[in-house]
Design an enzyme around this catalytic site. Sequence first.
Site, mmCIF file in Angstrom:
data_model
loop_
_atom_site.group_PDB
_atom_site.id
_atom_site.type_symbol
_atom_site.label_atom_id
_atom_site.label_comp_id
_atom_site.label_asym_id
_atom_site.label_seq_id
_atom_site.Cartn_x
_atom_site.Cartn_y
_atom_site.Cartn_z
ATOM 1 N N SER A 113 0.792 -1.238 0.000
ATOM 2 C CA SER A 113 0.000 0.000 0.000
ATOM 3 C C SER A 113 0.823 1.286 0.000
ATOM 4 O O SER A 113 0.264 2.366 -0.175
ATOM 5 C CB SER A 113 -0.950 0.018 1.193
ATOM 6 O OG SER A 113 -2.089 -0.728 0.878
ATOM 7 N N VAL A 124 1.405 -3.795 3.899
ATOM 8 C CA VAL A 124 1.378 -5.072 4.613
ATOM 9 C C VAL A 124 2.605 -5.953 4.335
ATOM 10 O O VAL A 124 2.737 -7.016 4.928
ATOM 11 C CB VAL A 124 0.075 -5.875 4.346
ATOM 12 C CG1 VAL A 124 -1.139 -5.165 4.912
ATOM 13 C CG2 VAL A 124 -0.096 -6.197 2.876
ATOM 14 N N TYR A 164 -3.689 -2.220 -10.319
ATOM 15 C CA TYR A 164 -3.584 -2.025 -8.863
ATOM 16 C C TYR A 164 -2.711 -3.134 -8.241
ATOM 17 O O TYR A 164 -1.855 -2.867 -7.385
ATOM 18 C CB TYR A 164 -4.995 -2.016 -8.269
ATOM 19 C CG TYR A 164 -5.055 -2.065 -6.773
ATOM 20 C CD1 TYR A 164 -5.038 -0.895 -6.009
ATOM 21 C CD2 TYR A 164 -5.131 -3.287 -6.097
ATOM 22 C CE1 TYR A 164 -5.092 -0.949 -4.624
ATOM 23 C CE2 TYR A 164 -5.184 -3.347 -4.719
ATOM 24 C CZ TYR A 164 -5.156 -2.183 -3.989
ATOM 25 O OH TYR A 164 -5.198 -2.247 -2.618
ATOM 26 N N TYR A 167 -3.888 3.007 7.926
ATOM 27 C CA TYR A 167 -5.168 2.319 8.091
ATOM 28 C C TYR A 167 -5.931 2.969 9.243
ATOM 29 O O TYR A 167 -5.877 4.184 9.387
ATOM 30 C CB TYR A 167 -4.955 0.807 8.300
ATOM 31 C CG TYR A 167 -3.983 0.213 7.299
ATOM 32 C CD1 TYR A 167 -4.354 0.050 5.967
ATOM 33 C CD2 TYR A 167 -2.697 -0.169 7.665
ATOM 34 C CE1 TYR A 167 -3.461 -0.484 5.033
ATOM 35 C CE2 TYR A 167 -1.807 -0.699 6.730
ATOM 36 C CZ TYR A 167 -2.200 -0.855 5.429
ATOM 37 O OH TYR A 167 -1.325 -1.362 4.508
HETATM 38 N N1 GLU Z 1 -2.524 -5.661 -1.661
HETATM 39 C C1 GLU Z 1 -3.362 -5.392 -0.538
HETATM 40 C C2 GLU Z 1 -4.798 -5.400 -0.885
HETATM 41 O O1 GLU Z 1 -5.167 -4.750 -1.811
HETATM 42 C C3 GLU Z 1 -3.057 -4.065 0.054
HETATM 43 C C4 GLU Z 1 -2.095 -4.284 1.026
HETATM 44 C C5 GLU Z 1 -1.760 -3.181 1.944
HETATM 45 O O2 GLU Z 1 -2.685 -2.580 2.547
HETATM 46 O O3 GLU Z 1 -0.565 -2.926 2.079
HETATM 47 O O4 GLU Z 1 -5.598 -6.009 -0.234
#
Ligand code: GLU
Length: 302
Positions: free
Chosen positions: A61, A256, A186, A238
């Site tokens: 992210s 993450v 994405y 987050y």
């Molecule tokens: N690739 C993750 C997702 O889209 C995002 C990961 C993150 O929040 O770092 O669920």
Amino acid sequence: MEKIIKSIYENYLHSVGIGKVADYIPPLANVPPDKYAISVCTIEGEKYNIGNYTEKFSIQSISKVLTLSMLAPMVGKEIWECVGKEPSGSPFNSLVQLEYEKGIPRNPFINAGALVITDKLLQLVPDFNEKLLEYVRSLAGSEDIHYNKEVSDSEYTTGERNKALAHLMKSFGNFKGKVSQVFRSYCNQCSIEMSTMQLAQTFLFLANKGINPLNGEQVVSYRDSKRINALMLTCGFYDESGDFAYRVGMPGKSGVGGGIVAVIPGKLSIAVWSPELNGHGNSCRGIATLADFTTELGISVF
Ligand code: GLU
């Protein structure tokens, strides 16, 4: 600075087993939990690195800041009709909030927000997937930055909730492209791999009034760099963004993969990598490292 970074690193070197490595896709679940790296770049050109700082990890992210930065100079304030700028207070992939708020994501750093940004970039930039890598490489001053196909494919095949977010936004008219194409892009973004050394350098423009210190290029205007930093401070972690601001006091963004990058405007950027995450999806040791870093150096934004 070097002595303080070394003493923080040594203090936390054996702090393993305090969190949980992301396990929603195998390539992340297999990352050794004890990896630990710190890199600092100052706008004067000093660099400090310690630990596994040349090893690459999935930035996940953290890429959301880079796509927002890429889009910012191409659009005006109308972008904020499609995506908000308030902390979400909900998990990063919440469908409930998006339904309540009629398909307008709370901010560009939750998944729905980043999907809207990617949707716009794909409309505006021919060969966007290639161009994004070029953009990141120029910020990092390194050609050695790539998508990881295994990570991207795993994200794509397991990403039903993300696809649902995109479809929900499409039903509200806040999404133009094909869900499969935007979502693939994405997933590529999330799969970008960088070392802390590359990541700290990449984000230095946000500590330098939007200017890439490597070539003097104005990457984003000063006004946009100020705004992107404000969004990182309020929305970068987050639903733990308030706690991060309280403990660390720097605008930043986590992923993450266990990476965190943060800046002190006018001074420096710092990247930390430690894959064990807390319940909010942020690196446990990364936050502790940054909290000590700002306190011991006396340099938070507050
Ligand atoms: N690739 C993750 C997702 O889209 C995002 C990961 C993150 O929040 O770092 O669920």
